[in-house]
Design an enzyme around this catalytic site. Structure first.
Site, PDB file in Angstrom:
ATOM      1  N   TYR A 146     -12.713  -4.492  10.050  1.00  0.00           N
ATOM      2  CA  TYR A 146     -13.291  -5.221   8.914  1.00  0.00           C
ATOM      3  C   TYR A 146     -12.232  -5.473   7.838  1.00  0.00           C
ATOM      4  O   TYR A 146     -12.025  -6.623   7.414  1.00  0.00           O
ATOM      5  CB  TYR A 146     -14.461  -4.423   8.339  1.00  0.00           C
ATOM      6  CG  TYR A 146     -15.187  -5.123   7.204  1.00  0.00           C
ATOM      7  CD1 TYR A 146     -15.969  -6.241   7.450  1.00  0.00           C
ATOM      8  CD2 TYR A 146     -15.094  -4.656   5.900  1.00  0.00           C
ATOM      9  CE1 TYR A 146     -16.645  -6.891   6.420  1.00  0.00           C
ATOM     10  CE2 TYR A 146     -15.767  -5.286   4.864  1.00  0.00           C
ATOM     11  CZ  TYR A 146     -16.539  -6.404   5.124  1.00  0.00           C
ATOM     12  OH  TYR A 146     -17.194  -7.036   4.100  1.00  0.00           O
ATOM     13  N   GLU A 148      -8.853  -5.345   7.849  1.00  0.00           N
ATOM     14  CA  GLU A 148      -7.749  -6.218   8.228  1.00  0.00           C
ATOM     15  C   GLU A 148      -8.246  -7.602   8.658  1.00  0.00           C
ATOM     16  O   GLU A 148      -7.542  -8.600   8.485  1.00  0.00           O
ATOM     17  CB  GLU A 148      -6.916  -5.574   9.341  1.00  0.00           C
ATOM     18  CG  GLU A 148      -6.203  -4.305   8.908  1.00  0.00           C
ATOM     19  CD  GLU A 148      -5.026  -4.538   7.970  1.00  0.00           C
ATOM     20  OE1 GLU A 148      -5.098  -5.436   7.100  1.00  0.00           O
ATOM     21  OE2 GLU A 148      -4.032  -3.811   8.100  1.00  0.00           O
ATOM     22  N   ASN A 191     -29.254   3.763   2.099  1.00  0.00           N
ATOM     23  CA  ASN A 191     -29.410   5.111   2.670  1.00  0.00           C
ATOM     24  C   ASN A 191     -30.233   5.998   1.749  1.00  0.00           C
ATOM     25  O   ASN A 191     -31.228   6.609   2.165  1.00  0.00           O
ATOM     26  CB  ASN A 191     -28.035   5.765   2.855  1.00  0.00           C
ATOM     27  CG  ASN A 191     -27.520   5.655   4.265  1.00  0.00           C
ATOM     28  OD1 ASN A 191     -28.091   4.947   5.093  1.00  0.00           O
ATOM     29  ND2 ASN A 191     -26.423   6.330   4.543  1.00  0.00           N
ATOM     30  N   PRO A 275     -12.768   5.043   0.945  1.00  0.00           N
ATOM     31  CA  PRO A 275     -12.082   4.993  -0.355  1.00  0.00           C
ATOM     32  C   PRO A 275     -12.668   5.995  -1.345  1.00  0.00           C
ATOM     33  O   PRO A 275     -13.880   6.191  -1.396  1.00  0.00           O
ATOM     34  CB  PRO A 275     -12.336   3.558  -0.829  1.00  0.00           C
ATOM     35  CG  PRO A 275     -12.695   2.790   0.397  1.00  0.00           C
ATOM     36  CD  PRO A 275     -13.398   3.758   1.292  1.00  0.00           C
ATOM     37  N   ARG A 278     -13.627   2.964  -6.287  1.00  0.00           N
ATOM     38  CA  ARG A 278     -13.765   1.524  -6.114  1.00  0.00           C
ATOM     39  C   ARG A 278     -14.369   0.966  -7.406  1.00  0.00           C
ATOM     40  O   ARG A 278     -15.493   1.317  -7.767  1.00  0.00           O
ATOM     41  CB  ARG A 278     -14.665   1.229  -4.907  1.00  0.00           C
ATOM     42  CG  ARG A 278     -14.801  -0.223  -4.515  1.00  0.00           C
ATOM     43  CD  ARG A 278     -13.500  -0.909  -4.252  1.00  0.00           C
ATOM     44  NE  ARG A 278     -12.608  -0.330  -3.270  1.00  0.00           N
ATOM     45  CZ  ARG A 278     -12.788  -0.340  -1.959  1.00  0.00           C
ATOM     46  NH1 ARG A 278     -13.868  -0.835  -1.423  1.00  0.00           N
ATOM     47  NH2 ARG A 278     -11.858   0.158  -1.160  1.00  0.00           N
TER      48      ARG A 278
END
Length: 314
Positions: A146, A148, A191, A275, A278
């Site tokens: 996803y 790249e 979630n 990550p 963000r």
């Protein structure tokens, strides 16, 4: 352009369906294209039969021969659960899809907008992330299909712009949430909400100190439309997201406060290449587009919880 014909790829998905709503409501002729891997006819069912809306099943990894004036290229699974299910196809969707849609834009002279992602920044060393930051991405990890793929798509957009003078717009979308999110997409907002509504414990990956910035879908679509309508010389890339930053623990507490119940927090190991921070720097969007988000997280969560409550009940 008074009455442009607009193509939305991935138009039956979460973001695409909200974009189709806005475009149809403004009287535009919209061709919604989707292969229904993660998109759903349910998301656009209310538009079917309207004179300005057309739905087509098509996979953007194959060429599409239509006559359009503007293209919003949103086609690609965007959650780890879905894009890691078939990582080769995910990369093909980003790369072959970009080539096919750019080829269509080149032939028709259409303006084309790429829905890129904050994932191009990877696990960033710079915080918040400005558009000039080149990112820190693992090229061989489980998220690389996803990350790249989207980075390569941006490369293709700018090369088509420089080499073929294609009229491009590139937006980098930060975490977005709202009604019509897929209930099983593995994203943290859906979630937490689904788990809380089912009375299950909320899953926190790692210690919950990692942060995300959450943009409500209506704000995101407004930014997307402003970018598409911006002057031809402005290509982006431009960050579109909400700079309000929350830890996963803070988000879980907000969801539990609104849903109620006796759900507890359970911790699981942090996934690879997830990550730690963000947050968008939106100075460019503010200055070039006059855009900034207006919906507070608490208000957006209320709408999203109401949607999932109704969905689960049905």
């Amino acid at each position: 352009m008074d009455d442009p014909r607009i193509l939305v790829t991935g138009g039956a998905g979460f973001l695409g369906s909200h974009l189709c709503d806005r475009l149809v409501a403004s009287g535009r002729d919209v061709l919604c294209v989707d292969n229904f891997f993660t998109g759903s006819k349910r998301n656009v069912a209310h538009l079917i039969g309207q004179p300005h809306f057309e739905l087509m099943r098509h996979d953007v990894t194959f060429p599409l021969f239509v006559e359009v004036d503007r293209i919003f290229n949103l086609a690609c699974p965007a959650s780890p659960v879905h894009y890691q299910y078939d990582p080769v196809q995910t990369t093909k969707t980003s790369v072959h899809g970009a080539i096919n849609m750019l080829g269509l834009a080149k032939r028709t002279g259409a303006r084309i907008l790429q829905a890129s992602t904050s994932e191009v920044y990877g696990d960033p060393e710079v915080h918040p992330q400005p558009e000039g930051y080149w990112g820190r991405v693992n090229p061989i990890g489980i998220r690389s299909c996803y990350d790249e793929g989207k980075r390569c798509a941006e490369t293709l957009f700018f090369d088509y712009h420089r080499q073929h003078r294609v009229d491009i717009k590139v937006m980098r979308i930060f975490n977005t949430y709202g009604p019509r999110m897929h209930p099983n997409d593995g994203r943290v907002v859906s979630n937490f909400i689904v788990q809380a509504l089912k009375g299950e414990d909320l899953t926190i990956y790692g210690d919950g100190s990692q942060t995300r910035s959450f943009c409500y879908v209506d704000d995101l679509i407004e930014g997307m439309l402003r970018l598409m309508d911006s002057p031809a010389g402005f290509t982006g890339p431009v960050n579109i997201g909400n700079p309000g930053e929350f830890t996963m623990l803070e988000l879980a507490e907000l969801v539990l406060k609104q849903v109620g119940g006796a759900s507890k927090l359970v911790h699981k190991p942090l996934p690879a290449d997830d990550p730690k921070q963000r947050k968008p720097d939106i100075a460019l969007a503010q200055s070039a587009l006059g855009w900034q988000p207006t919906v507070a997280l608490e208000d957006g969560l209320r709408e999203t919880i109401a949607y999932f409550r109704k969905l689960l009940a049905s």
